[in-house]
Design an enzyme around this catalytic site. Structure first.
Site, PDB file in Angstrom:
ATOM      1  N   GLU A  76       0.942  -1.296  -0.036  1.00  0.00           N
ATOM      2  CA  GLU A  76      -0.064   0.065  -0.035  1.00  0.00           C
ATOM      3  C   GLU A  76       0.549   1.366  -0.066  1.00  0.00           C
ATOM      4  O   GLU A  76       0.604   2.238  -0.616  1.00  0.00           O
ATOM      5  CB  GLU A  76      -1.021  -0.123   1.217  1.00  0.00           C
ATOM      6  CG  GLU A  76      -2.170   0.812   1.143  1.00  0.00           C
ATOM      7  CD  GLU A  76      -3.339   0.391   0.148  1.00  0.00           C
ATOM      8  OE1 GLU A  76      -3.106  -0.734  -0.670  1.00  0.00           O
ATOM      9  OE2 GLU A  76      -4.485   1.181   0.003  1.00  0.00           O
ATOM     10  N   ASP A  77       2.043   1.188   0.934  1.00  0.00           N
ATOM     11  CA  ASP A  77       2.843   2.490   1.152  1.00  0.00           C
ATOM     12  C   ASP A  77       4.226   2.763   0.370  1.00  0.00           C
ATOM     13  O   ASP A  77       4.820   3.542   0.540  1.00  0.00           O
ATOM     14  CB  ASP A  77       2.785   2.640   2.428  1.00  0.00           C
ATOM     15  CG  ASP A  77       1.425   3.178   3.363  1.00  0.00           C
ATOM     16  OD1 ASP A  77       0.465   3.226   2.532  1.00  0.00           O
ATOM     17  OD2 ASP A  77       1.523   2.789   4.488  1.00  0.00           O
TER      18      ASP A  77
END
Ligand code: MN
Length: 699
Positions: A76-77
């Protein structure tokens, strides 16, 4: 890094050396991926995944889950892709990370209780693998522990979501320790003042009584030992939120809440629980009405224990929980208790079996209680879902049976939406109405006032609600529309016979119904509309006019087409007539009226058997759009389709469908367009002619 070493120490306690080695690699991998990122608190980002993994070691989760926890934010990051995770740590880990990333993207927005319940179910259904939920809960727990660093407005939203969604999930899965901590932390950020006052009062009260409590603890241990009961006795802190709830629900002042002092007695076996209870009731008098036997009747999440409250010395009420070590293990870790005290590792299938086993044990322990089947039903839905949960455009959540399509969704929102739906957007993309919905989809139905249910929908709807409404609509609309149309045909036939339809009163109709053995006027009119009865014949029967009237007069009867007749009147697909075209009606027994253009090639082939031809004309005030087919021959040049589409849009027409065929140096584009009438089509064609690449336009 100190945290990482602590984690390694913890997993070494219950995992194999080679698993510990994999976890070391995952720490390094995650560290590199999050390099340079900082948390709101200023700590390096890697501190978060390590803390999450450490929470899971208290539940003794397996190596895959610990690695997934360490990597839960990398996809996600950071730049890391799911493929890289799969390649380095294997597919099962990648699937856990993928499940977590999906949960990360959905957010709870509304406040209604029913929605919160559905949202919880959706999370559980989306997770599929119960380890995803356990990691998610650990993630949330660590975020809550470090929430102070967040801006104020974010704190409140996250705390509310935790209180309404994640705390109840941990409760349902029997993770009592996580449940109570999530509740207290949410309470702290939702009601900072109340939390501060209560926690101070609790500290003071405990401090004042420390000596007394120590004496009671000694007395309890001594008495149990005298009676030869092996027991671990410990003091117990009650969570602040449950004290707050009790004060609220019973309108009590803090001083009136009895059970803020508590002890826990853990014994070896089931029978000892009751013996210990008897011994303690002999030591101090029990407060009547406070005894609860959760061993005989466990709580729905599997919690088992005996609860009693005693009058201690100096009037101190003491709540005591008595249970076996086994019961305590389940009380603390719930669904995760199977990992706890289990060394080694097992496959995904084992995990499923374990989860099943947990449910099975719960079921058995619940077999005496009346609501066990209902509970199991509930839990099955959660962990082995046969439902899907989807969002409306306003963020409400609807639950539908697995396999439900967009049409099912439309009907579950509202019958009118179902009856008028023409298209659907799922996650902002146009998809066919038959598309099967998946958990977390955002579904938006497009409706049009003239749209009607299509019999083909019956082939793919799964809800009885949708099926029922479609059937009902088709049946009533068919006969209703046919009857209306039939009435117009009958009136025109009567006019042709020189009879005013107004003169045909009840007596005429009663006689006709009797003569023909038909139930209602509606049925006869519908029969006419569907071509099962000839309008001229019925008109004569009704007026009791002799057969001598010249039947040619009937030819003067002209039917007006309004475009709103629904299924009683259909427009032929071979020639696609539009308002303004000269048209002719063909009526076939049982099929109603089919409208063709005068020059339709299909009609020229001649009249089929059982057909009746009627003169029909367009009504002057038609507003709905009609489909029309046109063929464009264009030169093969880049961008020509875009130009054509732009010209069509400019003339305010919609493209319903387009196909291509190659014709040497040229391409034939076969369009189905929506136009209001011939004039509108002429405008479209004029607009298309301006494009130099367009060689020919043929309707
Ligand atoms: Mn996280």
């Amino acid at each position: 890094m100190a945290d990482a070493e602590l984690l390694i120490g913890e997993v070494s306690g219950y995992l194999k050396p080679q698993d510990v080695e994999h976890i070391r690699e995952a720490i390094e991998f995650s560290c590199a991926a999050h390099q340079g990122q900082k948390r709101q608190s200023g700590d390096p980002y890697i501190s978060h995944p390590i803390a999450v993994a450490r929470i899971l070691t208290t539940l003794h989760l397996d190596v895959q889950a610990i690695i997934a926890a360490l990597l839960h934010d990398v996809v996600e990051d950071t730049e890391v892709t799911p493929e890289q995770v799969a390649e380095k740590f294997g597919k099962p880990v990648a699937e856990l990370v993928d499940g977590l990333s999906k949960l990360e993207r959905i957010r709870f927005e509304t406040r209604e209780d029913a929605d919160a319940e559905n949202f919880r179910k959706m999370l559980l259904a989306m997770a599929r693998d119960v380890r995803v939920i356990l990691i998610k809960l650990a993630d949330r727990l660590h975020n809550m522990r470090t929430l102070g660093a967040m801006p104020h407005d974010k704190c409140e939203r996250i705390a509310r979501e935790t209180m309404e969604i994640y705390a109840p999930i941990s409760n349902r899965l029997g993770l009592n320790d996580i449940y109570h901590e999530l509740q207290d932390l949410s309470f702290k950020y939702l009601h900072p003042n109340r939390y501060a006052v209560l926690s101070k009062a609790l500290k003071v009260a405990r401090g004042n009584r420390r000596e007394v409590l120590g004496k009671i603890l000694d007395a309890v241990r001594l008495r149990l030992a005298e009676q030869h009961i092996q027991a671990d006795v410990t003091g117990r802190e009650k969570n602040i939120y449950s004290i707050y709830k009790k004060m609220q629900s019973k309108s009590l002042a803090f001083a009136e809440v009895l059970d803020i002092y508590g002890f826990r007695v853990l014994v070896d076996d089931f029978a000892s629980c009751y013996v210990a209870l008897g011994v303690l009731h002999g030591l101090y008098k029990p407060i009547p009405g406070k005894f609860k036997d959760y061993i005989a009747i466990p709580k729905v999440n599997g919690y088992q224990s005996l609860h009693t409250t005693l009058f201690g010395p100096f009037g101190t009420p003491i709540e005591i929980q008595i249970r076996t070590h086994e019961m305590h293990r389940i009380a603390a870790a719930g669904v995760a208790s199977h990992w706890l005290y289990k060394s080694g590792h097992f496959s995904i299938n084992d995990l499923h079996k374990k989860t099943h086993q947990w449910l099975q044990e719960l079921l058995e322990s619940l077999s005496q209680s009346s609501d066990s089947s209902e509970f199991l039903e509930h839990l099955k839905v959660d962990l082995f879902p046969d439902e899907v949960y989807v969002f409306t455009p306003k963020g409400k959540i609807l639950s539908l049976p697995r396999g439900a399509t967009a049409v099912d969704f439309a009907y579950s929102v509202h019958t009118d939406i179902g009856n008028h739906c023409i298209a659907v957007k799922v996650n902002h993309e146009m998809v066919p109405l038959r598309t099967e919905l998946r958990n977390g989809d955002r579904v938006e139905i497009v409706t049009a006032p003239y749209a009607k249910p299509n019999p083909a929908w019956l082939g793919y709807v799964t809800t009885s609600k949708a099926r029922g409404h479609i059937r009902h609509f088709l049946k009533t609309m068919q006969s209703g529309e046919s009857a209306q149309f039939g009435e117009r045909m009958l009136n025109q036939a009567l006019h042709a016979l020189g009879i005013n339809p107004q003169e045909m009163d009840e007596a005429h109709w009663d006689k006709l119904l009797k003569d023909t053995g038909t139930k209602s006027r509606q049925d006869i009119l519908a029969d006419i509309g569907l071509g099962r009865r000839l309008n001229m014949v019925v008109a004569r029967q009704l007026a009791r006019v002799g057969e001598t009237v010249a039947s040619e007069t009937a030819a003067n009867a002209v039917i007006t087409i309004q475009g709103t007749e629904g299924m009683a009147v259909q427009f032929a697909k071979c020639c696609r007539p539009i308002p303004g075209d000269p048209i002719i009606g063909v009526i076939k027994s049982g099929q109603g009226l089919m409208v063709h253009t005068h020059d339709c090639p299909a009609l020229r082939k001649g009249r089929g058997s059982g057909e009746q031809w009627l003169d029909v004309i367009w009504d002057k005030n038609i507003t709905r759009p009609f489909d029309v087919s046109i063929k464009l021959v264009v030169a093969n040049q880049r961008g020509v389709l875009a130009k054509v589409a732009a010209a069509i849009a400019e003339a305010e027409s919609n493209i319903e469908n387009v196909n291509f065929t190659n014709e040497g140096a040229y391409t034939a584009l076969h369009f189905t367009l929506q136009v209001n009438n011939r004039l509108h089509l002429a405008n479209v064609i004029r607009s298309l002619r301006k494009i130099p690449e367009v060689m020919r336009i043929i309707r």
